[in-house]
Design a protein around this motif. Structure first.
Motif: not given
Length: 774
Positions: A409-411, A435-460
């Motif tokens: 999916h270009r991720l 942000e995509v931290r690691s990617a397989k062909n059809l799945s990805s592990q993601v994690a919150p980040i600070a980007f474009d003026g917004k702070s990083a959210l906690k998963l909760a």
């Protein structure tokens, strides 16, 4: 409880069959139609925190309300989807070099996509896997393939859909039925129990001949099923490998007739391969309707055929995706098909074919040229047209988050995704980013980040039911160039070229972005040092002077039809001349290649701006559309015309460029289209000064009000010697175009969905120019 509509439909279907719920099975399928008509989509309609009792109550109400809809409309959603995947990797009766790795990986990828990512449902029990050493698979022998086809033909009914995929070796043999082939050769696919050739009457034992495949397709279609047939194998090849490509990693999916025990004399007397796909399959794609065999006529099902290569070409399997440390071997054709489908499942077969050819062009591949035939204007998998968005529900598990989308999916790792409260949210409602931290062909592990003026959210803090939407498109412009291989008698020239390469790459003022790799490693451009006499045509005058050739990623050198790869003559007495020629060529190749790669960053839809090129034949003056899903052959004197219309409400600038086989870029036109405006005019005529695979390119950019026309003439450049045919500051697409001209860093990115970012797209239409034959 977190359920998709498809899961609800399957559950309610079971309740109906058990007599617990009183509504018709057709009506259940109508729910899927309703979701499509409302542009919600089966994958996006989420039912959350809802009891089964409540779900059943809602479905009962919907069934009652929808009972007035005709059964004919519902029948389209009552079909069954089947798949047969043939993956031949081991050939015990053939030479050891015949073994492949990629077909099993192809099969696993296809099964995962069909069961987890397909826009239409494929039940696991309706997917037959003929592959060794795979769970649920069986050996792909000739008999097993034929029996599977016969069984499926007895099972399918009118309106069903069948996906057939063949991965493995292909080859040719002298025709078994004299006069059955125009060139005297049968195209064959090699099952696992393929043996050594016997004679003309018996042929290659257990080979699957094109006639047999065509008959099996007809049996399925005569039962009323629509068939999509894909073959990722090839039969022949005429180019010479002139640069190493890492034979342990890149394998061509074809066996020479000699490997099958066919005497060369038999092949010579049989005929010469022509540039086409399997003849008998192609005839099957356009034949007449079936004769009814009973009292009620069954409408013959449609057919779409995808061939990885023409019969005079080879197609490879290799580690994919390119550059990934954990890449597995896949068939290039198979991987590209499913990556394009993952990016945009809302395509017709014709659009999918065009996307594949664009990706090949972006990867610097002039060969192979796949073939796409049949009912190409039907939608892939027969699905209804939906408004598709690159977004996916977030799946939370303990202290991690993931999505069911990945490299296809270009991720890639580092890709930015906006967190949205729901699938219907606007980007203005973005809560934060992941942000995509690691990617397989059809799945990805993601994690919150600070980007474009917004702070990083906690998963909760991420709300239940939240979605991730692609927020930024990135294009990797870096050009991988392999050093020339050491050759006896040319050691000095190799050292000279390597020294020049090191100086150029180390220069901080260089106008290209290049990474040097060793001769057999993965590369976009392969350098080879050869003497002119080694590549001259028969009886052509040639000297023994060495030259540096710039070859494609396949490492193949082809001089057919007067085409010739770019080169720089090496003069040992003038190393500065070599450095200058090398630098000029790399700049030109980098710019032309980057322009092709930018096609992957298009965010214009066809209905917003339509662009059609036409070929006007010199011989009769007729105009024929330049189909993006085909590679037409053109001759000197033929012309290119354009038809373009801006169907959007925005101002759109259109630039037309022509990229020659010599990497020249000719800027043809720059115009602004207001809403509803059209362009209809002649652009260029082909000359007789260069031949090979070339490209018409339309670059579309959304124009801010009161701005100057986006003029890409700064991208224009002459060709790599010998010279042949010469026929903004806002963040976004315009900046990426500027990056090409200014030699960017490794990646250039365009933020999506923001008001201050220019939108744009690159449309590529390949053509092959050859001399006119009287």
């Amino acid at each position: 409880m977190n359920l998709t509509l498809l899961q609800v439909l399957n559950f309610v279907t079971a309740l109906v069959k058990a007599g617990i719920l009183g509504c018709d099975l057709y009506e259940i399928r109508i729910l899927a139609a309703l979701s499509a008509d409302l542009k919600v989509g089966a994958a996006a309609w989420e039912l959350r925190n809802m009891s089964w009792k409540r779900i059943i109550s809602i479905v009962r109400l919907l069934c009652t309300t929808l009972a007035i809809i005709s059964l004919e409309s519902a029948a389209a959603f009552a079909r069954t989807n089947y798949a047969v995947v043939v993956a031949a990797t081991s050939y015990p009766n053939l030479p050891p070099k015949s073994s492949l790795v990629g077909p099993n990986n192809d099969a696993a990828l296809i099964r995962d996509y069909l069961t987890k990512n397909s826009p239409v449902p494929f039940a696991p029990e309706n997917i037959t896997l003929l592959a060794d050493n795979m769970e649920g698979g069986s050996t792909p022998t000739h008999a097993a393939i034929q029996q599977t086809f016969a069984k499926l033909a007895r099972k399918v009914v009118e309106g069903d859909f069948v996906y057939l995929h063949f991965s493995g070796h292909g080859s040719q043999q002298p025709e078994m039925k004299v006069g059955n082939e125009t060139d005297g050769l049968d195209e064959i696919f090699l099952p696992a129990d393929t043996g050594q050739w016997k004679n003309r009457a018996a042929g290659v034992p257990n080979a699957l001949v094109d006639d047999e495949i065509g008959a099996s397709l007809d049996a399925l279609r005569n039962a009323g099923a629509f068939v999509w047939f894909v073959i990722d194998a090839c039969n022949s090849g005429t180019a010479t490998r002139a640069a190493p490509v890492g034979e342990d990693t890149v394998t061509e999916r074809k066996l020479d007739p000699a490997d099958l025990g066919i005497p060369a004399a038999e092949m010579t007397t049989a005929g010469v391969a022509t540039a086409r796909g399997m003849d008998n399959l192609r005839e099957s794609a356009i034949d007449a309707a079936a004769v009814p065999t009973g009292a009620t006529a069954i409408k013959k099902g449609g057919l779409v055929s995808f061939y990885a290569a023409q019969t005079i070409e080879t197609t490879p399997e290799m580690p994919l995706p390119k550059g990934a440390a954990s890449a597995q071997k896949f068939g290039l054709f198979t991987f590209t098909i499913f990556s394009k489908l993952a990016e945009n499942p809302n395509m017709t077969y014709r659009q999918l074919g065009a996307a594949i050819l664009q990706q090949y062009g972006a990867d610097g591949r002039s060969r192979p040229t796949p073939l796409f035939e049949g009912d190409l204007d039907a939608r892939v998998f027969g699905m209804e047209k939906l408004d598709t968005v690159m977004q996916w529900p977030i799946e939370m598990k303990e202290n991690s988050a993931s999505i069911q989308a990945g490299i296809l999916h270009r991720l890639a790792p580092g890709t930015k995704l906006a967190i949205l409260p729901s699938p219907a949210s606007e980007l203005s409602e973005t809560l934060g980013y992941m942000e995509v931290r690691s990617a397989k062909n059809l799945s990805s592990q993601v994690a919150p980040i600070a980007f474009d003026g917004k702070s990083a959210l906690k998963l909760a803090e991420v709300p239940a039911g939240a979605y991730l939407r692609l927020s930024e498109l990135a294009v990797d412009f870096k050009l991988k160039v392999s050093r020339p291989a050491a050759l006896p008698g040319l050691e000095y020239e190799v050292r000279l070229v390597n020294s020049a390469l090191d100086r150029l790459v180390g220069n901080t003022d260089k106008r290209f972005n290049v990474a040097l790799v060793e001769p057999a490693q993965e590369a976009d451009i392969r350098l080879a040092i050869l003497r002119e006499s080694e590549v001259a045509r028969d009886n052509a005058p040639a000297s023994d002077r060495p030259a540096l050739f710039f070859l494609p990623t396949s490492g193949e050198l082809s001089i057919s039809d007067n085409s010739r790869p770019p080169l720089v003559v090496i003069d040992a007495a003038a190393p500065d001349k070599l450095s200058k020629g090398l630098e000029d060529n790399l700049v030109k190749i980098f710019r032309a290649t980057s322009l092709s790669r930018l096609a992957a960053a298009s965010d214009y839809r066809p209905e917003e701006v339509s662009v059609e090129f036409q070929i006007k034949r010199e011989a009769d003056g007729r105009l024929e559309p330049l189909d993006g899903a085909a590679v037409p052959v053109v001759n000197p004197g033929d012309q290119v015309h354009i038809l373009a219309k801006n169907n959007s409400s925005k101002l759109v600038d259109i630039n037309i460029l022509y990229v020659g086989s010599d990497y020249s870029i000719t800027h043809i036109s720059a115009q602004r289209l207001v809403s509803g405006a059209k362009i209809e005019e002649a652009l260029l005529a082909f000359s007789d000064s260069s031949f090979g695979m070339e490209r018409m390119i339309a670059v579309l950019t959304e124009a801010p009000a009161l701005s100057e026309i986006e003029d890409l003439k700064f991208l224009e450049q002459g060709g790599v010697p010998p010279v042949t045919r010469s026929a903004g500051s806002t963040p976004g697409f315009s900046q990426m175009l500027s990056d090409i001209g200014m030699a960017p860093a490794t990646r250039s990115a365009m933020k999506l969905g923001t008001k201050d970012a220019t939108k744009g797209g690159v449309l590529i239409f390949p053509v092959e120019t050859i001399p006119r034959r009287n």
